[in-house]
Design a protein around this motif. Structure first.
Motif, short mmCIF file in Angstrom:
data_model
loop_
_atom_site.label_atom_id
_atom_site.label_comp_id
_atom_site.label_asym_id
_atom_site.label_seq_id
_atom_site.Cartn_x
_atom_site.Cartn_y
_atom_site.Cartn_z
N ASP A 178 0.83 -1.21 0.00
CA ASP A 178 0.00 0.00 0.00
C ASP A 178 0.87 1.26 0.00
N THR B 15 2.49 1.61 -3.51
CA THR B 15 1.47 1.98 -4.49
C THR B 15 1.04 3.43 -4.33
N THR B 16 0.80 3.85 -3.10
CA THR B 16 0.39 5.23 -2.84
C THR B 16 1.49 6.21 -3.24
N THR B 17 2.73 5.89 -2.89
CA THR B 17 3.85 6.76 -3.23
C THR B 17 4.02 6.86 -4.73
N LEU B 18 3.92 5.75 -5.42
CA LEU B 18 4.05 5.75 -6.87
C LEU B 18 2.93 6.56 -7.52
N HIS B 19 1.72 6.41 -7.02
CA HIS B 19 0.59 7.19 -7.55
C HIS B 19 0.83 8.69 -7.36
N LEU B 20 1.25 9.08 -6.16
CA LEU B 20 1.51 10.51 -5.90
C LEU B 20 2.62 11.04 -6.81
N LEU C 143 3.63 9.83 -9.80
CA LEU C 143 3.20 9.88 -11.20
C LEU C 143 2.19 11.00 -11.44
N THR C 144 1.33 11.25 -10.47
CA THR C 144 0.39 12.37 -10.58
C THR C 144 1.14 13.69 -10.62
N HIS C 145 2.16 13.82 -9.79
CA HIS C 145 2.96 15.04 -9.77
C HIS C 145 3.70 15.23 -11.10
N ASP D 84 2.72 14.59 -13.95
CA ASP D 84 1.82 15.05 -15.00
C ASP D 84 1.98 16.55 -15.22
#
Length: 68
Positions: free
Chosen positions: A31, A34-39, A41-43, A45
Motif C-alpha cells: 500500500d 502503491t500510494t507513493t508511486l501514484h503521488l 506519477l500524478t505530480h 503530469d
C-alpha cells in the motif's frame, strides 16, 4: 509477542496521518509503495516537474542489538 503487537495496534488513535502504513490494520508495504508511486506519477503530469525518491529497508536494522 503477537498479543502485544495486537494490543499496540488497537491503541492507535484514528487521527493518525493517512500516510501512516506501519502498525495499522489492513495496511502493508505494498500500500505504501502503491500510494507513493501514484503521488509521484500524478505530480509528474505537471510540466517541468520532477520527483526524487529514497526507499530504505530497516527490516533487519535491529538484528545486531544484544538484548542484555
Amino acid at each position: 509477542m503477537l498479543c502485544r503487537s495486537l494490543q499496540f495496534k488497537t491503541q492507535l488513535p484514528p487521527s493518525l496521518d493517512p500516510m501512516q502504513f506501519a502498525n495499522r490494520p489492513n495496511r502493508s508495504t505494498d500500500d505504501a509503495v502503491t500510494t507513493t508511486l501514484h503521488l509521484a506519477l500524478t505530480h509528474l503530469d505537471n510540466k517541468d516537474s520532477y520527483v526524487r525518491m529514497l526507499f530504505i529497508d530497516f527490516s533487519s536494522a535491529f538484528n545486531t542489538i544484544i538484548p542484555q
